[in-house]
Design an enzyme around this catalytic site. Structure first.
Site: not given
Length: 186
Positions: A47, A128
């Protein structure tokens, strides 16, 4: 403070398609094989975190903040491999190319959360996807060279999710508690 509701470990995130989770799992497995030691992220847990909430029982308030922040769908493209240096092993991550819609969404969400009284981490937003934790890479590992040979990851972002983090039978599980679809023209 206990309102009669059990507190949960919560965060707000963007999730990825099954196809992209497969791609990420392949990259993660390859990096884990190269590493001297590491803890790979489980395929189901990839995620992009927009906001870490921590222990909270204010899910309804968080849903309102998410609803107010939602905008239009947009596309993300992975850019490069990198790491956050940590004692006990690094965090290896896949960065995201700068996308104005992503930063605008995160800024709207952070503003809504702060206005609602939530305390957020005081650090810049660096989009990220974590691939490995507690990683020790060989001294000659070249992040740039590895990035060039990676398959391209593209993801249409059309939903924001309120996620719960919990350990079940020793395994870290992330579950969506609430999702808000992004709508064109929003």
């Amino acid at each position: 403070m206990f309102d009669g509701l059990m507190k949960m470990r919560l965060f707000i995130a963007l999730n990825f398609s099954q196809e992209n989770k497969d791609l990420l799992a392949g990259i993660t497995a390859d990096l884990a094989a190269i590493s001297l030691t590491s803890r790979p992220v489980h395929r189901d847990n990839y995620h992009l975190t927009l906001a870490f909430i921590g222990e909270s029982n204010a899910a309804d308030q968080l849903k309102c903040c998410i609803d107010a922040a939602a905008g239009s769908p947009f596309s993300l493209v992975a850019s490069q491999l990198g790491c956050f240096h940590r004692q006990g092993g690094d965090i290896i991550w896949l960065g995201i190319k700068p996308e104005p819609a992503l930063f605008q969404l995160q800024q709207r969400l952070a503003a809504n959360l702060k206005e609602a009284g939530f305390v957020l981490e005081n650090r810049p937003f660096r989009p990220h996807l974590t691939l490995l934790r507690q990683a020790v890479m060989p001294d000659d590992f070249d992040f740039r060279r590895y990035t060039v040979q990676m398959p391209e990851l593209r993801q249409m972002i059309d939903r924001i999710s309120l996620m719960k983090s919990e350990r079940i039978a020793g395994k870290l599980i992330y579950s969506e508690l609430y999702g808000k679809d992004l709508a064109s023209g929003a």
